[in-house]
Design an enzyme around this catalytic site. Structure first.
Site, PDB file in Angstrom:
ATOM      1  N   HIS A  19      40.282  51.531  34.059  1.00 46.87           N
ATOM      2  CA  HIS A  19      39.374  51.301  35.195  1.00 46.87           C
ATOM      3  C   HIS A  19      38.099  52.130  35.025  1.00 46.87           C
ATOM      4  O   HIS A  19      36.998  51.632  35.242  1.00 46.87           O
ATOM      5  CB  HIS A  19      40.029  51.742  36.519  1.00 46.87           C
ATOM      6  CG  HIS A  19      41.230  50.959  36.946  1.00 46.87           C
ATOM      7  ND1 HIS A  19      42.445  51.553  37.195  1.00 46.87           N
ATOM      8  CD2 HIS A  19      41.413  49.634  37.185  1.00 46.87           C
ATOM      9  CE1 HIS A  19      43.315  50.635  37.597  1.00 46.87           C
ATOM     10  NE2 HIS A  19      42.724  49.458  37.591  1.00 46.87           N
ATOM     11  N   LYS A  43      50.526  42.990  46.144  1.00 50.25           N
ATOM     12  CA  LYS A  43      51.270  44.049  45.451  1.00 50.25           C
ATOM     13  C   LYS A  43      51.750  45.097  46.454  1.00 50.25           C
ATOM     14  O   LYS A  43      51.102  45.309  47.475  1.00 50.25           O
ATOM     15  CB  LYS A  43      50.355  44.721  44.421  1.00 50.25           C
ATOM     16  CG  LYS A  43      49.897  43.788  43.323  1.00 50.25           C
ATOM     17  CD  LYS A  43      49.007  44.503  42.336  1.00 50.25           C
ATOM     18  CE  LYS A  43      48.567  43.581  41.217  1.00 50.25           C
ATOM     19  NZ  LYS A  43      47.585  44.199  40.310  1.00 50.25           N
ATOM     20  N   ARG A  92      41.144  42.351  29.754  1.00 55.29           N
ATOM     21  CA  ARG A  92      41.792  43.084  28.666  1.00 55.29           C
ATOM     22  C   ARG A  92      42.215  42.167  27.550  1.00 55.29           C
ATOM     23  O   ARG A  92      42.056  42.461  26.386  1.00 55.29           O
ATOM     24  CB  ARG A  92      43.023  43.828  29.203  1.00 55.29           C
ATOM     25  CG  ARG A  92      42.668  45.032  30.015  1.00 55.29           C
ATOM     26  CD  ARG A  92      43.793  45.446  30.901  1.00 55.29           C
ATOM     27  NE  ARG A  92      43.982  44.479  31.972  1.00 55.29           N
ATOM     28  CZ  ARG A  92      44.798  44.650  32.979  1.00 55.29           C
ATOM     29  NH1 ARG A  92      45.535  45.741  33.041  1.00 55.29           N
ATOM     30  NH2 ARG A  92      44.895  43.749  33.926  1.00 55.29           N
ATOM     31  N   SER A 130      48.157  49.885  35.466  1.00 51.66           N
ATOM     32  CA  SER A 130      48.740  50.884  36.368  1.00 51.66           C
ATOM     33  C   SER A 130      50.263  50.792  36.398  1.00 51.66           C
ATOM     34  O   SER A 130      50.953  51.809  36.541  1.00 51.66           O
ATOM     35  CB  SER A 130      48.187  50.712  37.781  1.00 51.66           C
ATOM     36  OG  SER A 130      46.787  50.807  37.780  1.00 51.66           O
TER      37      SER A 130
END
Ligand code: ADP
Length: 161
Positions: A19, A43, A92, A130
Site C-alpha cells: 500500500h 470483509k 499486483r 494484508s
C-alpha cells in the site's frame, strides 16, 4: 490552477509496504492524495476503524500531500464529496484484474467524470496482501519485511489476546 485530488480506497487491515509503495507513487503524481478506509466493506476486519486509521496515519507521516480519512457508502459519492477526480487502485497481478476492471467500469458508469488509475507496486510487493500478513502473524511468522515496525507490534498485540 485546479488542484488534482486522488482518493486511494481500501480496507488497510493492516497497511502494508505494498500500500505504501502505491501511495508514494500517487503522491508524486497528484496535488493531494486521500487514503480512505472503506467502512462498509464485506470483509470482516481484524482491526477497528480507529486502529487502521492510526496505523495509516503513522505510515503517512513523511508525505506532505497525503491525508487520511474513512468513508461509508458508495466510493464515487465519496470521491465527489471530496472533489477527487481520480480513484487509485493497486494492480499486483492478473488475478486482481478481473474484479478491478468490473469495479472501475461500474464506477465510471455511475460517475463518468471520475477516472480509475491503476498503479503497479515494486515487484517485490506483488504477492503481498494484508491477509497473508495476518496469517503469518497469527503463527508468529516473520513479517517485518512486509509491514512497518509499528504494524508488527500491533499484530503481535492482537494475536496475543
Ligand atoms: P480492498 O478491500 O479495497 O481490496 P485492500 O486494503 O486489500 O482493500 O487494498 C486496497 C488497494 O491496495 C487495492 O487496490 C489493492 O489492489 C491494493 N493493494 C493491496 N496490496 C497491495 C500490494 N502489495 N501492492 C500493490 N497494491 C496493493
Amino acid at each position: 490552477m485546479k488542484k488534482i485530488i486522488a482518493v486511494y480506497p481500501g480496507t488497510f487491515d493492516p497497511i502494508t509496504y505494498g500500500h505504501i509503495d502505491i501511495i508514494e507513487r500517487a503522491s508524486v503524481i497528484f496535488d493531494e492524495v486521500i487514503v480512505t478506509i472503506a467502512l462498509n466493506s464485506s470483509k470482516k476486519p481484524l482491526f477497528t476503524e480507529e486502529e487502521r486509521k492510526a496505523m495509516v496515519l503513522k505510515a503517512m507521516k513523511k508525505f506532505k500531500n497525503v491525508r487520511v480519512d474513512s468513508f461509508n457508502g458508495l466510493l464515487v459519492n465519496y470521491a465527489k464529496d471530496v472533489n477527487a477526480s481520480v480513484i487509485i487502485r493497486g494492480l499486483r497481478a492478473i488475478s486482481d484484474f478481473e474484479f478491478e476492471f468490473q469495479m472501475s467500469l461500474t464506477n465510471r458508469k455511475l460517475a463518468p467524470d471520475v477516472s480509475t488509475l491503476f498503479l503497479m507496486p515494486n515487484e517485490k510487493y506483488t504477492y503481498l496482501n494484508s491477509t497473508l500478513v495476518k496469517e503469518l502473524a497469527a503463527f508468529e511468522g516473520k513479517i517485518d519485511c512486509f509491514v512497518p515496525e509499528f504494524v508488527v507490534k500491533k499484530l503481535k498485540e492482537k494475536f496475543k489476546k
